[in-house]
Scaffold this motif. Structure first.
Motif, mmCIF file in Angstrom:
data_model
loop_
_atom_site.group_PDB
_atom_site.id
_atom_site.type_symbol
_atom_site.label_atom_id
_atom_site.label_comp_id
_atom_site.label_asym_id
_atom_site.label_seq_id
_atom_site.Cartn_x
_atom_site.Cartn_y
_atom_site.Cartn_z
ATOM 1 N N ARG A 350 0.810 -1.212 0.000
ATOM 2 C CA ARG A 350 0.000 0.000 0.000
ATOM 3 C C ARG A 350 0.849 1.271 0.000
ATOM 4 N N ASN A 359 -6.077 3.467 -3.760
ATOM 5 C CA ASN A 359 -7.371 3.291 -3.088
ATOM 6 C C ASN A 359 -7.860 1.857 -3.093
ATOM 7 N N VAL A 362 -6.572 0.345 0.004
ATOM 8 C CA VAL A 362 -7.300 0.814 1.192
ATOM 9 C C VAL A 362 -8.677 0.157 1.287
ATOM 10 N N ARG A 365 -8.716 -3.348 2.619
ATOM 11 C CA ARG A 365 -8.567 -3.406 4.079
ATOM 12 C C ARG A 365 -9.854 -3.005 4.797
ATOM 13 N N ASP A 408 0.910 -3.949 7.073
ATOM 14 C CA ASP A 408 0.621 -2.679 7.747
ATOM 15 C C ASP A 408 0.647 -2.835 9.259
ATOM 16 N N PHE A 420 -8.482 2.540 8.319
ATOM 17 C CA PHE A 420 -7.968 2.710 6.954
ATOM 18 C C PHE A 420 -8.771 3.661 6.067
ATOM 19 N N GLN A 421 -10.071 3.818 6.360
ATOM 20 C CA GLN A 421 -10.925 4.541 5.402
ATOM 21 C C GLN A 421 -10.473 5.979 5.150
ATOM 22 N N TYR A 423 -7.695 7.328 4.448
ATOM 23 C CA TYR A 423 -6.796 7.557 3.309
ATOM 24 C C TYR A 423 -7.583 7.782 2.029
ATOM 25 N N THR A 424 -8.585 6.942 1.813
ATOM 26 C CA THR A 424 -9.344 7.075 0.571
ATOM 27 C C THR A 424 -10.337 8.229 0.639
#
Ligand code: ZN
Length: 504
Positions: A350, A359, A362, A365, A408, A420-421, A423-424
């Motif tokens: 990632r 994305n 991400v 995950r 990770d 994780f959300q 990042y996107t």
């Protein structure tokens, strides 16, 4: 003074102390990651835990609850966007979050997390998922327990998502990500069927001092204020804040990979511009922080990708980069360099992924987290589910768990759920905000091509930065762009940029 004024003054001073303790803790953390000799390690961990404990005790003290109770009617009379109303809303949220979970549970979770982290540090290079599997199973159980303490209406992940992206829900993110995924998977396929960009020009020797000589004036022009910040070296780059007037960035330099320091510097600068841009009147209060992880990440991505990986930017800066590194770059055209910094490829890791594929990493995950929390995926089946998702979305299968579900730190150093959300969400938002900035000031891209960033910075400061945590992410997105989170500007951005680089 009235009763209300007295209560408000007392609460504000109590919350100031909580912020002071947290900020002092941040200084210890920054020092630990930059200049602390290794001998300080064991004690430093304890010192930081002590400060955290005192801050937690102050926040959850019965007196805090009483004051919030006494100020309830005052809060209800205030207009929604009054600073005191925002501070009280935030204080109430943090107080409720902190008091819902027994401190013994938090201590046990924290101890379990450090043990899991230590086991992961050994297990990852040894490709030994089996040894961390029981620990991760316990992490999942404890994450579920944590969600139960907070309580939820819809999805067990919601209260965990709230910790990073308050107000966003598993159901809405899941729908949004499904939409994004259906657009990205074919896009990645089309691009990666074409010849791979040659990025060998980036992998030459770039001496550290010259890298800083190039990047420092640029981040100053972005608006990063070195009178209210500084830049130091570290192993894993981050931004940290001790006060409105002290917002620091850290950087990792690789002398044989130009991308590493430059793009992580512009990334962390984006985070720092957000924090430096907050209304100084919020100094030392809960309002003096970016409003959510997703909105924060949108700002790092804006300056790292939308600005620093754009053709407009390099049409202006490439000649000075060539001047700084003539032996390395005089024979390399702007076009070759631009393709190199925007190379798209199917990859396993990632953190090494490009803008187009990132994305997918991400979203895989995020979905696995939801399935584990829902009880639909057992930890023992995680490696298999991980590999299947990679094959499905990215067309590659990790050869081992080290480069698969163990890559990770997030799940091995903390909870499962809501990690994780952001990042996107950040990537999506970066384009949505930028689109609105362009609507207000259509000349922004021309200015970037002249090495000018003040109009963009001004729009971001006016519409996002200055408010700190005054509005929730959802509210601020509405205010700044006139609608909720929307993937359209992001897909439009990717299609335009990569349509010019590849045949789409
Ligand atoms: Zn970031």
């Amino acid at each position: 003074m009235t009763q209300t004024a007295l209560a408000l003054t007392e609460l504000k001073s109590l919350l100031n102390e909580v912020c002071d303790l947290n900020n002092a803790n941040a200084v210890l953390g920054w020092d630990q990651s930059t200049y602390m000799p290794s001998g300080g390690g064991a004690t430093r961990g304890r010192q930081m835990a002590t400060l955290e404990k005192i801050a937690h005790e102050k926040l959850t003290a019965p007196r805090t609850g009483e004051l919030l109770e006494n100020l309830k009617s005052y809060e209800q009379e205030l207009p929604y966007d009054h600073d005191d109303a925002a501070l009280l809303r935030l204080a109430r949220r943090y107080y409720e979050q902190a008091t819902k979970v027994p401190s013994e549970f938090l201590a046990a979770f924290s101890e379990h997390s450090s043990n899991t982290y230590l086991a992961w540090v050994k297990a990852r290079p040894a490709n030994d998922f089996k040894s961390v599997q029981p620990l991760l199973k316990k992490t999942l159980d404890m994450s579920r327990q944590l969600a139960e303490y907070y309580g939820y209406d819809e999805h067990i992940a919601d209260p965990l998502i709230n910790l990073a992206d308050y107000g966003m829900k598993a159901s809405t993110i899941r729908a949004l990500f499904a939409e994004l995924r259906s657009e990205l998977v074919p896009l990645v396929k089309t691009i990666t069927e074409q010849p791979l960009a040659d990025d060998s020009c980036l992998l030459q020797h770039y001496p550290e001092a010259q890298q800083f000589a190039f990047s420092t004036p640029i981040i100053k022009r972005f608006g990063y204020d070195f009178e209210r910040g500084r830049q130091d070296k570290t192993a894993h780059p981050f931004m940290t804040k001790f006060a409105n007037g002290d917002v620091r960035i850290t950087t990792r330099v690789k002398e044989h990979d130009f991308s590493e320091a430059f793009f992580s510097t512009t990334h962390e600068t984006g985070h720092a511009l957000y924090e430096q841009g907050i209304n100084p009147a919020f100094d030392g209060t809960f309002l003096d922080n970016g409003t959510s992880s997703g909105v924060h990440e949108s700002q790092s991505r804006t300056w790292e990708n939308l600005v620093s990986r754009s053709r407009a930017f390099w049409s202006y800066y490439y000649p000075s980069l060539q001047q700084q590194f003539p032996a390395q770059l005089n024979q390399v055209s702007l076009d070759t360099f631009y393709r190199a910094i925007n190379k798209v490829q199917r990859s396993l890791i990632r953190t090494d992924a490009d803008e187009v594929t990132y994305n997918l990493h991400v979203m895989i995950r995020f979905e696995l987290e939801l399935q584990m929390l829902e009880g639909k995926l057992a930890v023992k089946d995680l490696p298999e589910a991980w590999n299947a998702a990679y094959q499905n979305d990215l067309g590659i299968t990790p050869p081992n768990d080290s480069n698969g579900c163990m890559q990770d730190v997030h799940w091995y150093g903390g909870r499962i759920g809501g990690v994780f959300q952001s990042y996107t969400i950040g990537n999506i938002l970066s384009a949505q905000f930028f689109e609105s900035a362009l609507k207000a000031y259509p000349d922004i891209n021309n200015e970037i091509a002249q090495g000018q960033f003040s109009t963009l910075h001004h729009w971001l400061k006016t519409n996002i930065y200055q408010y700190g945590s005054k509005f929730t992410a959802n509210k601020m997105i509405e205010r700044a762009t006139g609608r909720g989170l929307d993937i359209a500007p992001y897909m439009q951005y990717l299609r335009t940029k990569y349509g010019e680089l590849y045949t789409l």
